[in-house]
Design a protein around this motif. Structure first.
Motif, PDB file in Angstrom:
ATOM      1  N   MET A  22       0.950  -1.224  -0.092  1.00  0.00           N
ATOM      2  CA  MET A  22      -0.014  -0.022   0.029  1.00  0.00           C
ATOM      3  C   MET A  22       0.788   1.218  -0.020  1.00  0.00           C
ATOM      4  O   MET A  22       1.863   1.281   0.803  1.00  0.00           O
ATOM      5  CB  MET A  22      -0.837   0.075   1.358  1.00  0.00           C
ATOM      6  CG  MET A  22      -1.759   1.180   1.431  1.00  0.00           C
ATOM      7  SD  MET A  22      -3.431   1.029   0.635  1.00  0.00           S
ATOM      8  CE  MET A  22      -3.920  -0.455   1.125  1.00  0.00           C
TER       9      MET A  22
ATOM     10  N   THR B  65       1.034   5.690  -0.045  1.00  0.00           N
ATOM     11  CA  THR B  65       0.217   6.807   0.146  1.00  0.00           C
ATOM     12  C   THR B  65      -0.841   7.266  -0.863  1.00  0.00           C
ATOM     13  O   THR B  65      -1.640   7.780  -0.676  1.00  0.00           O
ATOM     14  CB  THR B  65       1.248   7.843   0.603  1.00  0.00           C
ATOM     15  OG1 THR B  65       2.238   8.099  -0.521  1.00  0.00           O
ATOM     16  CG2 THR B  65       2.077   7.766   1.849  1.00  0.00           C
TER      17      THR B  65
ATOM     18  N   ILE C 235      -3.666   5.009  -1.025  1.00  0.00           N
ATOM     19  CA  ILE C 235      -4.485   5.330   0.086  1.00  0.00           C
ATOM     20  C   ILE C 235      -5.224   6.864   0.073  1.00  0.00           C
ATOM     21  O   ILE C 235      -6.493   6.783   0.159  1.00  0.00           O
ATOM     22  CB  ILE C 235      -3.637   5.584   1.512  1.00  0.00           C
ATOM     23  CG1 ILE C 235      -3.438   4.027   1.913  1.00  0.00           C
ATOM     24  CG2 ILE C 235      -4.638   6.400   2.538  1.00  0.00           C
ATOM     25  CD1 ILE C 235      -3.031   4.192   3.334  1.00  0.00           C
ATOM     26  N   ASP C 236      -4.578   7.594  -0.714  1.00  0.00           N
ATOM     27  CA  ASP C 236      -5.210   9.052  -1.018  1.00  0.00           C
ATOM     28  C   ASP C 236      -6.232   8.865  -2.061  1.00  0.00           C
ATOM     29  O   ASP C 236      -7.357   9.385  -1.898  1.00  0.00           O
ATOM     30  CB  ASP C 236      -4.316   9.974  -1.514  1.00  0.00           C
ATOM     31  CG  ASP C 236      -3.157  10.229  -0.326  1.00  0.00           C
ATOM     32  OD1 ASP C 236      -3.262   9.867   0.735  1.00  0.00           O
ATOM     33  OD2 ASP C 236      -2.072  10.921  -0.984  1.00  0.00           O
TER      34      ASP C 236
ATOM     35  N   TRP D 198      -9.357   7.501  -0.598  1.00  0.00           N
ATOM     36  CA  TRP D 198      -9.914   8.407   0.367  1.00  0.00           C
ATOM     37  C   TRP D 198     -10.809   9.603  -0.745  1.00  0.00           C
ATOM     38  O   TRP D 198     -12.234   9.752  -0.397  1.00  0.00           O
ATOM     39  CB  TRP D 198      -9.103   9.487   1.009  1.00  0.00           C
ATOM     40  CG  TRP D 198      -9.421  10.649   1.623  1.00  0.00           C
ATOM     41  CD1 TRP D 198     -10.363  10.810   2.816  1.00  0.00           C
ATOM     42  CD2 TRP D 198      -9.537  12.026   1.392  1.00  0.00           C
ATOM     43  NE1 TRP D 198     -10.679  12.161   3.163  1.00  0.00           N
ATOM     44  CE2 TRP D 198     -10.283  12.820   2.208  1.00  0.00           C
ATOM     45  CE3 TRP D 198      -8.919  12.682   0.078  1.00  0.00           C
ATOM     46  CZ2 TRP D 198     -10.503  14.241   1.996  1.00  0.00           C
ATOM     47  CZ3 TRP D 198      -8.865  14.012   0.095  1.00  0.00           C
ATOM     48  CH2 TRP D 198      -9.816  14.880   0.938  1.00  0.00           C
TER      49      TRP D 198
ATOM     50  N   PHE E 240      -8.059  -0.126   4.492  1.00  0.00           N
ATOM     51  CA  PHE E 240      -7.755   0.593   5.755  1.00  0.00           C
ATOM     52  C   PHE E 240      -7.587  -0.336   7.075  1.00  0.00           C
ATOM     53  O   PHE E 240      -6.643  -0.489   7.835  1.00  0.00           O
ATOM     54  CB  PHE E 240      -9.066   1.650   6.302  1.00  0.00           C
ATOM     55  CG  PHE E 240      -9.065   2.887   5.406  1.00  0.00           C
ATOM     56  CD1 PHE E 240      -7.966   3.011   4.272  1.00  0.00           C
ATOM     57  CD2 PHE E 240      -9.859   4.061   5.788  1.00  0.00           C
ATOM     58  CE1 PHE E 240      -8.135   4.335   3.430  1.00  0.00           C
ATOM     59  CE2 PHE E 240      -9.808   5.210   4.946  1.00  0.00           C
ATOM     60  CZ  PHE E 240      -8.887   5.173   3.980  1.00  0.00           C
TER      61      PHE E 240
ATOM     62  N   SER F  34     -10.215   8.380   9.282  1.00  0.00           N
ATOM     63  CA  SER F  34      -9.684   7.271   9.044  1.00  0.00           C
ATOM     64  C   SER F  34      -8.698   6.911   8.108  1.00  0.00           C
ATOM     65  O   SER F  34      -7.614   6.392   8.484  1.00  0.00           O
ATOM     66  CB  SER F  34     -10.885   6.154   8.362  1.00  0.00           C
ATOM     67  OG  SER F  34     -11.171   4.969   9.115  1.00  0.00           O
ATOM     68  N   TRP F  35      -8.726   7.827   7.197  1.00  0.00           N
ATOM     69  CA  TRP F  35      -7.722   8.105   6.284  1.00  0.00           C
ATOM     70  C   TRP F  35      -6.389   8.566   6.755  1.00  0.00           C
ATOM     71  O   TRP F  35      -5.474   8.124   6.543  1.00  0.00           O
ATOM     72  CB  TRP F  35      -8.232   9.062   5.105  1.00  0.00           C
ATOM     73  CG  TRP F  35      -7.135   9.374   3.826  1.00  0.00           C
ATOM     74  CD1 TRP F  35      -6.384   8.904   3.135  1.00  0.00           C
ATOM     75  CD2 TRP F  35      -6.936  10.884   3.862  1.00  0.00           C
ATOM     76  NE1 TRP F  35      -5.202   9.699   2.511  1.00  0.00           N
ATOM     77  CE2 TRP F  35      -5.934  11.064   3.041  1.00  0.00           C
ATOM     78  CE3 TRP F  35      -7.287  12.075   4.462  1.00  0.00           C
ATOM     79  CZ2 TRP F  35      -5.289  12.227   2.337  1.00  0.00           C
ATOM     80  CZ3 TRP F  35      -6.627  13.409   4.104  1.00  0.00           C
ATOM     81  CH2 TRP F  35      -5.657  13.394   3.255  1.00  0.00           C
TER      82      TRP F  35
ATOM     83  N   ALA G 223      -4.777   5.895   8.603  1.00  0.00           N
ATOM     84  CA  ALA G 223      -4.080   4.822   7.548  1.00  0.00           C
ATOM     85  C   ALA G 223      -2.757   5.652   7.106  1.00  0.00           C
ATOM     86  O   ALA G 223      -1.920   4.787   7.104  1.00  0.00           O
ATOM     87  CB  ALA G 223      -5.079   4.479   6.498  1.00  0.00           C
ATOM     88  N   ARG G 224      -2.803   6.681   6.938  1.00  0.00           N
ATOM     89  CA  ARG G 224      -1.470   7.646   6.645  1.00  0.00           C
ATOM     90  C   ARG G 224      -0.407   7.459   7.702  1.00  0.00           C
ATOM     91  O   ARG G 224       0.629   7.456   7.532  1.00  0.00           O
ATOM     92  CB  ARG G 224      -1.798   9.148   6.270  1.00  0.00           C
ATOM     93  CG  ARG G 224      -2.694   9.113   4.672  1.00  0.00           C
ATOM     94  CD  ARG G 224      -1.767   8.804   3.678  1.00  0.00           C
ATOM     95  NE  ARG G 224      -0.403   9.504   3.530  1.00  0.00           N
ATOM     96  CZ  ARG G 224      -0.252  10.660   2.500  1.00  0.00           C
ATOM     97  NH1 ARG G 224      -1.215  10.917   1.751  1.00  0.00           N
ATOM     98  NH2 ARG G 224       0.975  11.334   2.681  1.00  0.00           N
TER      99      ARG G 224
ATOM    100  N   LEU H 141       1.278   4.167   7.786  1.00  0.00           N
ATOM    101  CA  LEU H 141       2.250   4.081   6.663  1.00  0.00           C
ATOM    102  C   LEU H 141       3.386   5.010   7.377  1.00  0.00           C
ATOM    103  O   LEU H 141       4.691   4.499   7.164  1.00  0.00           O
ATOM    104  CB  LEU H 141       1.633   4.646   5.548  1.00  0.00           C
ATOM    105  CG  LEU H 141       0.975   3.669   4.602  1.00  0.00           C
ATOM    106  CD1 LEU H 141       0.721   4.513   3.516  1.00  0.00           C
ATOM    107  CD2 LEU H 141       1.736   2.576   4.349  1.00  0.00           C
TER     108      LEU H 141
END
Ligand code: HEM
Ligand code: HEM
Ligand SMILES: [Fe+2]
Lengths: 86, 202, 458
Positions: free
Chosen positions: A1, A3, A6-7, A10, A51, B80-81, B84-85, B88
């Motif tokens: 995963m 960043t 993940i972005d 989102w 998540f 939540s995001w 998660a960041r 990481l």
């Protein structure tokens, strides 16, 4: 995963939320119910798999949380079909 | 549930996380499953109770503010995001960044409590309570139970923030951080069902 | 024994077993009165026997909990007990006060007892489980405070383990909720409302913390599994207990005049109360399967596993059976309640106390475990009592289902007494099974006197 990944997730979640919010104003009906629940499923799935990190985890786990989501949403869908809004 | 095999897994917390076991501590996952079960029962009870009085639920749902609900969804999903960041970042040994993401998550959580608090204040001012009708009984119980989970989750996040700043977590020793993170994601996940069920579908 | 002061646990355990015998004898008397109505009338009326049976149960379990704490706390805190003398003094005060109370129940009419003991100063008597005269209640509080002071001081000066903290939390909670027995509002709804704060929040709240701590302690000892792993599970279990158990109180607020939302809250949260009990069972079996040593005390391990299973059955399954409001509407206060009450109390609290006694008593008597012969006998008593309790529960459940059917569900409902006549066969079977239970108890006690080869204390 990463960043970036993940972005993007989102962004997707934000977009899906905006869509359901907009649908809250729409006139009720089976179609709207279906779309809203499908969005909820996709959002929940993203949170659970990405998540919470269940993607690729060995069997019972993704399945337990995914199963939870499916069962809850299915029962909700069923009750709305049984008794649609007037 | 196959606990015997998975429980042994947690002894290898220090080993690089193979995608075999879920992130975080197994005991926390057990707890999360139990919590999900509580919420599932609550959601299903709401949905079934609604079929007994569709008209009441339809009228009462109109008295809620979908904008507040949507705003809160944005806040929770974003927090939540952020979490998660944060995980990481800590995994990549960027502790300061990780701590900042956790603060951002806490801020979003605080925003959620504020919005929800204003909604409650509004309803209480109108004299609405648990005995007003079945819809409000459910609305207040369900959202308040979730509200308490947000409060608890924020306490957990605060502890994690402190831990990250103290350098408690690093690659290969993320179990504590990940356990708290999955708990927070669970609070988010539950809201993702609660929001459409109570605010949107009618 | 690692610490001299642990020895104070011994008289507590002995007293507990002694009172247990009394409890069962009165159970048998009542069981016979169910079918032979004038048995022992007017010497021991049913209501008096019932009071003695249930109060002895509570008191001997309290003796067991205190003994357990006095045994466990020094070992957990790795230091001698703050004051062994205080512990012994409290033992005698509690025993004498308890005995006097029972003598009072049996010799003086209840109303006279109330008059003699100052019930008109503060009316607290006459409510199920809380029948004790005011002075006895005050005595219980004094003993409890002295006890809590003693063990809290010990923990404060020594090592603070999770097990000790959970145990302390449970015991303090026990004392705090007992204070509601002094609150007796004249409004019957409020009276019942707060009565459950003692009764329900005890057995489905703070006592469960004690149960978890005792079980965790014995499991660490007999399995040698890492404390860290066991403690983690203990935390999960107690958190689930508190979430479900506290709001679960609502399953007693369905029909007593409390607001309607309790029917939902009570049903939903109490329906989930079996989860922590289930977790406890999984936990016990898991730890035993992963054991790192073969402890010579097999009997204690058997009690630990038995506690997990029977607590889940009695509290979890039999509790769930009638906890949803639409079901409870029919079963409320029927023999189904009694069936559940028996198996839950036995499976959770009787068994966990016998478990810690089974583990600790040999050590207190200077050996790691009893002789093989004694252990075999103890295991016999385990099976006799446990199977007898399962059958008592099944007979009462059958009686309860018939009772609900004939008296409440049918189109032509029968009167209460006519229904009782119809189900007397089950009451007879309960009584005979009760005799088997008593035999099991006698075997249990006999096992303490069996000699044979023993190993020296660990
Ligand atoms: C070890 C734990 C437990 C013990 C010792 C216990 C014991 C008892 C006793 C003695 C009563 C009768 C009270 C009275 O009216 O005098 C009772 C009632 C009841 N218990 Fe439990 N219980 C336990 C756990 C549970 C659990 C986990 C549940 C639910 C899942 C439950 C559900 C109920 C219900 C619904 C009643 C009321 C029955 C009625 O309406 O008559 N109990 N319990
Ligand atoms: C360790 C074993 C036992 C425990 C933990 C126990 C516990 C209890 C409890 C908690 C109650 C109150 C129940 C309620 O309020 O619904 C009770 C009542 C009673 N018990 Fe026991 N008991 C035990 C053994 C026995 C035995 C062996 C017998 C007789 C064979 C017996 C006969 C009765 C009777 C007749 C009642 C009164 C029920 C009523 O009020 O209608 N018990 N017991
Ligand atoms: Fe209860």
């Amino acid at each position: 995963m990463t960043t970036r990944h993940i972005d993007l997730l989102w962004l997707f979640l934000m977009f899906a939320t905006a869509l359901s919010w907009w649908l809250a104003e729409a006139s009720p009906g089976a179609g709207v119910t279906g779309v809203v629940l499908a969005l909820a499923f996709l959002k929940g799935r993203t949170v659970a798999l990405d998540f919470m990190g269940l993607r690729g985890v060995r069997r019972p786990w993704p399945w337990l949380v995914g199963g939870w989501l499916v069962v809850v949403l299915a029962v909700i869908a069923f009750t709305f079909l049984q008794a649609p809004a007037a | 549930m196959d606990t015997s095999a998975t429980m042994t897994l947690n002894q290898d917390d220090t080993v690089e996380a193979a995608p075999l076991a879920p992130p975080g501590d197994l005991a926390v996952w057990f707890f999360i499953l139990a919590e999900l079960l509580v919420f599932a029962v609550f959601f299903i009870a709401y949905a079934v109770a609604r079929t007994h009085d569709v008209a009441l639920f339809a009228v009462m749902q109109q008295t809620l503010d979908p904008d507040a609900g949507a705003l809160n969804t944005v806040l929770l999903v974003s927090s939540s995001w952020c979490v998660a960041r944060a995980v990481l970042a800590v995994d990549g040994a960027r502790l300061r960044t990780g701590a900042r993401w956790l603060l951002a998550a806490l801020a979003c959580g605080g925003g959620f409590l504020l919005v929800k608090g204003l909604e409650y204040a509004d309803k209480f001012a109108e004299g609405i309570g648990l005995s007003t009708n079945t819809f409000y009984m459910f609305y207040l119980s369900l959202t308040f139970f979730h509200f308490m989970h947000v409060v608890l989750g924020m306490l957990v996040l605060a502890v994690l923030w402190h831990g990250v700043r103290r350098g408690h977590y690093r690659r290969g020793r993320l179990s504590g951080l990940e356990s708290g993170a999955v708990y927070w994601h669970m609070v988010d996940l539950v809201w993702l069902v609660l929001f459409p069920l109570v605010y949107v579908l009618h | 024994m690692q610490y001299q002061s642990q020895a104070v646990a011994k008289p507590y355990f002995i007293a507990a077993i002694g009172l247990f015998v009394g409890q069962i004898l009165f159970g048998l008397i009542m069981g016979l009165q169910y079918v032979v109505g004038d048995f022992l009338f007017p010497e021991i009326p049913f209501n008096v026997a019932r009071m003695v049976h249930t109060n002895l149960l509570i008191v001997w379990l309290l003796f067991g909990f205190m003994g357990a704490a006095y045994y466990m706390i020094p070992e957990e805190a790795e230091t001698e007990l703050h004051s062994p003398k205080l512990a012994i003094a409290m033992f005698w005060i509690f025993l004498v006060a308890g005995a006097l109370t029972i003598v009072g129940y049996l010799t003086v009419p209840y109303a006279t007892l109330a008059e003699l003991t100052g019930n008109d100063l503060l009316e607290t008597m006459g409510r199920e489980f809380l029948e004790q005269p005011l002075i006895t209640k005050v005595g219980i509080v004094v003993v409890a405070l002295a006890f809590l002071f003693n063990i809290s001081m010990t923990v404060l000066k020594g090592r603070k383990t999770s097990i000790a903290l959970v145990l302390l939390l449970g015991l303090w909670g026990l004392a705090v909720f007992f204070l509601f027995s002094f609150y007796n509002p004249s409004n019957p709804v409020l009276d019942k409302y707060f009565w459950w704060w003692v009764v329900h929040l005890w057995v489905e709240g703070v006592w469960e913390l004690i149960l978890g701590a005792l079980l965790a302690f014995v499991l660490i000892k007999v399995t040698g599994v890492d404390r860290e792993v066991i403690e983690k599970w203990l935390y999960v279990i107690i958190t689930l207990t508190l979430i479900t158990g506290i709001i679960g109180t609502g399953h007693h607020y369905f029909w007593i005049g409390t607001p309607e939302y309790w029917q939902w809250w009570g049903s939903i949260f109490s329906a989930l109360e079996p989860i922590p009990f289930f977790a406890m069972t999984v936990f016990a079996f898991n730890m035993v399967n992963r054991r790192r040593r073969e402890h010579p005390n097999k009997a204690a391990t058997l009690w630990a596993l038995g506690t997990g299973v029977m607590a889940f059955l009695g509290a979890g399954v039999w509790g769930f059976l009638h906890t949803l409001a639409p079901v409870n509407y029919y079963t409320h206060g029927s023999q189904i309640t009694a069936a559940h009450g028996h198996m839950a109390f036995y499976g959770a609290y009787v068994m966990v106390v016998l478990c810690i006694i089974s583990y600790a008593m040999p050590v207190l008597r200077g050996r790691a475990a009893n002789s093989n012969k004694a252990q075999v006998m103890e295991m016999w008593s385990f099976w006799l009592m446990t199977i007898a309790m399962v059958f008592i529960t099944l007979f009462l459940t059958a009686a309860g289902i018939l009772q609900v059917w004939l008296q409440r569900f049918s189109d032509t409902p029968m009167s209460f007494m006519a229904t009782q006549d119809q189900i007397s066969l089950f009451y007879w079977m309960r009584e005979w099974t009760g005799v088997v239970f008593l035999i099991g108890l006698v075997v249990y006690i006999a096992s303490f006197f069996v000699k044979g080869e023993t190993r020296a204390a660990a």
